[in-house]
Design a protein around this motif. Structure first.
Motif, short mmCIF file in Angstrom:
data_model
loop_
_atom_site.label_atom_id
_atom_site.label_comp_id
_atom_site.label_asym_id
_atom_site.label_seq_id
_atom_site.Cartn_x
_atom_site.Cartn_y
_atom_site.Cartn_z
N VAL A 112 11.34 -1.28 -4.11
CA VAL A 112 12.44 -2.23 -3.88
C VAL A 112 12.84 -2.26 -2.41
CG1 VAL A 112 14.85 -2.75 -4.43
CG2 VAL A 112 13.28 -2.02 -6.25
N LEU A 113 13.01 -1.08 -1.82
CA LEU A 113 13.53 -1.01 -0.45
C LEU A 113 12.44 -1.29 0.58
CD1 LEU A 113 15.74 2.17 -0.92
CD2 LEU A 113 16.53 -0.20 -0.80
N SER A 126 11.87 7.68 -7.41
CA SER A 126 11.41 7.64 -6.02
C SER A 126 10.47 6.46 -5.74
CB SER A 126 10.75 8.98 -5.67
OG SER A 126 10.26 8.97 -4.36
N PRO A 127 9.37 6.29 -6.48
CA PRO A 127 8.51 5.12 -6.19
C PRO A 127 9.17 3.79 -6.50
CG PRO A 127 7.75 6.26 -8.17
CD PRO A 127 8.78 7.13 -7.53
N LEU A 130 0.83 -1.21 0.00
CA LEU A 130 0.00 0.00 0.00
C LEU A 130 0.87 1.26 0.00
CD1 LEU A 130 -2.88 -0.79 2.54
CD2 LEU A 130 -2.94 -0.88 0.06
N GLY A 131 1.92 1.26 0.82
CA GLY A 131 2.81 2.41 0.86
C GLY A 131 3.49 2.65 -0.48
N THR A 132 3.83 1.58 -1.16
CA THR A 132 4.47 1.74 -2.47
C THR A 132 3.50 2.33 -3.49
OG1 THR A 132 5.96 -0.11 -2.04
CG2 THR A 132 5.62 0.51 -4.34
N PHE A 133 2.25 1.85 -3.50
CA PHE A 133 1.27 2.41 -4.44
C PHE A 133 0.94 3.85 -4.08
CE2 PHE A 133 0.73 -1.89 -5.87
CZ PHE A 133 0.26 -1.76 -7.18
N LEU A 179 15.73 9.25 -2.09
CA LEU A 179 14.29 9.36 -1.88
C LEU A 179 13.66 8.01 -1.58
CD1 LEU A 179 13.26 11.94 -4.65
CD2 LEU A 179 13.65 12.33 -2.21
N GLY A 180 14.21 6.93 -2.18
CA GLY A 180 13.68 5.60 -1.86
C GLY A 180 13.85 5.25 -0.39
#
Length: 595
Positions: free
Chosen positions: A499-500, A493-494, A69-72, A368-369
């Protein structure tokens, strides 16, 4: 007997007060104030760390799913190509309207799911909801920020810093508002960030518009006054955030705090009234003092002279490349191998396939990642270390506040360092990558108060990295295709967040949580929520994040070396020459009109 005229607007239907009110509401200064409010509501993505815990608990997600969810959310917040394309073919009010609808729809559906007022949505539906809600902030940016920069072209740097600064403060502002309106209820916070930003955009939907550019004698002074107000607001928010750590605020105290914050947010409106009133009085005096002008038909020889002057101006423009350059501009995706010098206008493919952009992409992926990953996990970090809910919201507020200071610092201070010492701006990006690596280690090896310090470091460096990325892209690749290039730069950034956050931090957290369940003789199917407690939950993952940040800093040093000579030159010379040429053409046009 005719009453004497007064420079102050008077009441009356159709009178001076009505005309002044109309001038104020459609003027540049009220438009700027409205843009500040829209930007202050366009940073709801920074509050994910506060309400993510309630999503995880009510829907029964593990940490990996929550990180999806955080990635989206990060994808929606950082991919602004759609808003830019819509803005190319529609008016500003339509862009703001679409953003308002997306904001309310996305977060309202999340609220319905969390409050169990609808059938439990699948994970992909929740990802779509949060992506739509987060993407709405790009429409607010495109509608208000870009319009403000166009209306204040000579002060675009300060304007960009102020606007992005208010976005950085939005998380702390929303924290105060939701504590005053709903109390300490994270579910209601989701509803608040759904309806309030949408309402603000709808209120000012017709005030945000491109206007005819005009010069104002106090423009820089007024922008600095706005800066002082925003800095004071940031300090107040930081003071309230720290106070709420040590003192339990009553509901009445929370209402008083939110009221004072709201007063500071509306304070720029008073300055807007003052400046618009000064403009009103100035125009009134000029209209009273302007003598009657009789326009006569110029004689034949004067008309021939005017034509000769115009032809001479056009010929000079051709010789300097002014007209020819516009006609022979290459397509946006051509001349891939024949790259121009740094600072000149690159085409899109020239910039995207350049070594400089590749280095920026890797540095942004790392910086940023890692920052987004840390911010998205602050709620679970606080929970694993035993902090209460209101303290966890303090972490998020501190990130938001210091994100603001990072944006202002990187804009103003890096400009002064560049002009005074000719130091590459990329070097400051290197520093912004080293700083969060220290904060990551404070989370990996916690001690009393370490999370507070880490949230300051991560928030400050995140604000620096984002603003510096936008500035560096404009300086290295020109402004012709800037709107496309900086959106492409943000794509790292996204990707870095996915990945991270999902593949590393989320999986390592779940592994530690499963170990704790196994030690209790339990399995995953026996618990509703997968939770890890203790400092070991994030130790391995944040050591990895610290190393990734340091790798990004090393990569950015390569760009420092590549751009060292370029930054030693006068990188703004071309723009000053362009401004001088525009002023000469304007003066020539005025002289021709007076004949």
């Amino acid at each position: 007997m005719v009453a004497p005229r007064n420079s102050t607007p008077q009441a009356g239907c159709g009178g001076p007060l009505c005309r002044f009110t109309v001038q104020f509401l459609i003027g540049r200064w009220f438009m700027m104030f409205a843009s500040f409010l829209i930007m202050a509501g366009a940073g709801a993505t920074y509050l994910f760390g506060v309400y993510s815990k309630v999503i995880k608990s009510t829907l029964g997600y593990d940490q990996t799913t929550l990180n999806y969810l955080g990635t989206f959310k990060d994808v929606g917040a950082n991919v602004g190509v759609l808003s830019g394309l819509i803005a190319e073919v529609t008016p500003t009010w339509f862009v703001l309207l679409v953003g308002s609808v997306m904001n309310f729809a996305g977060y309202f559906l999340i609220w319905l799911a969390v409050c169990q007022k609808m059938r439990k949505p699948s994970v992909w539906m929740m990802c779509a909801f949060i992506c739509i809600g987060a993407n709405s902030q790009n429409f607010a940016n495109t509608g208000s920020l870009v319009t403000c920069v166009k209306n204040f072209p000579e002060s675009r740097g300060m304007m960009l810093g102020l606007m992005k600064g208010f976005v950085g403060l939005s998380g702390a502002v929303f924290t105060q508002l939701y504590l005053a309106i709903y109390g300490n209820d994270a579910k209601s916070l989701i509803l608040l960030i759904g309806w309030l930003p949408a309402l603000i955009s709808l209120m000012f939907i017709f005030n945000i518009r491109a206007m005819k550019i005009s010069r104002h004698p106090n423009e820089v002074k007024v922008l600095y006054e706005y800066l002082y107000i925003s800095v004071f607001l940031a300090l107040v928010l930081m003071g309230l955030t720290i106070a709420q750590k040590y003192v339990t605020f009553s509901h009445g105290a929370s209402i008083a705090s939110a009221s004072f914050v709201s007063f500071l947010l509306f304070l720029p409106c008073i300055i807007a009234v003052r400046e618009e009133l000064a403009t009103w009085r100035l125009r009134k005096r000029e209209s009273q003092q302007t003598p009657k002008i009789i326009i006569e038909q110029p004689p034949l020889e004067t008309g021939a002279k005017i034509v000769s002057e115009i032809e001479e101006v056009l010929e000079n423009s051709k010789n300097t490349g002014g007209v020819t350059e516009e006609i022979n501009d290459p397509p946006c995706c051509s001349n891939i191998c024949q790259k121009p010098k740094r600072g000149e206008d690159y085409t899109i493919l020239q910039a995207l396939l350049s070594v400089d952009m590749l280095i920026l992409f890797v540095a942004t992926f790392c910086g940023l990642g890692c920052s987004l990953t840390a911010v998205d996990n602050l709620g679970q970090i606080g929970e694993s270390l035993g902090y209460p809910t209101h303290i966890i919201s303090t972490f998020v507020s501190l990130v938001s506040i210091w994100n603001y200071f990072g944006r202002v610092f990187s804009g103003f201070i890096s400009e002064n360092i560049l002009l005074k010492y000719k130091t590459p701006r990329v070097l400051m990006m290197t520093a912004s990558l080293v700083l969060p690596s220290i904060g990551d280690l404070f989370i990996a090896f916690p001690f009393p108060g370490s999370v507070y310090i880490a949230s300051l470091m991560i928030g400050f460096s995140y604000g620096m990295q984002l603003t510096l990325l936008f500035i560096i892209i404009s300086e290295l690749f020109g402004l012709k295709y800037y709107s496309t290039l900086f959106n492409c730069g943000q794509l790292a950034s996204p990707i870095g967040s996915y990945v991270l956050n999902v593949l590393i931090v989320g999986k390592l957290y779940d592994q530690e949580a499963l170990k704790q369940l196994a030690s209790k003789g339990m399995t995953r199917s026996m618990v509703h929520e997968l939770t890890c407690l203790g400092p070991q939950c994030y130790r391995k993952s944040f050591v990895i994040l610290a190393c990734v940040n340091l790798f990004g800093a090393f990569v950015s040093l390569i760009l420092v070396k590549r751009t060292w000579r370029y930054y030693k030159t006068d990188i703004y010379k071309r723009f000053r020459e362009e401004i001088e040429a525009n002023e000469r053409e304007l003066q020539m046009a005025n002289n021709v009109a007076q004949h």
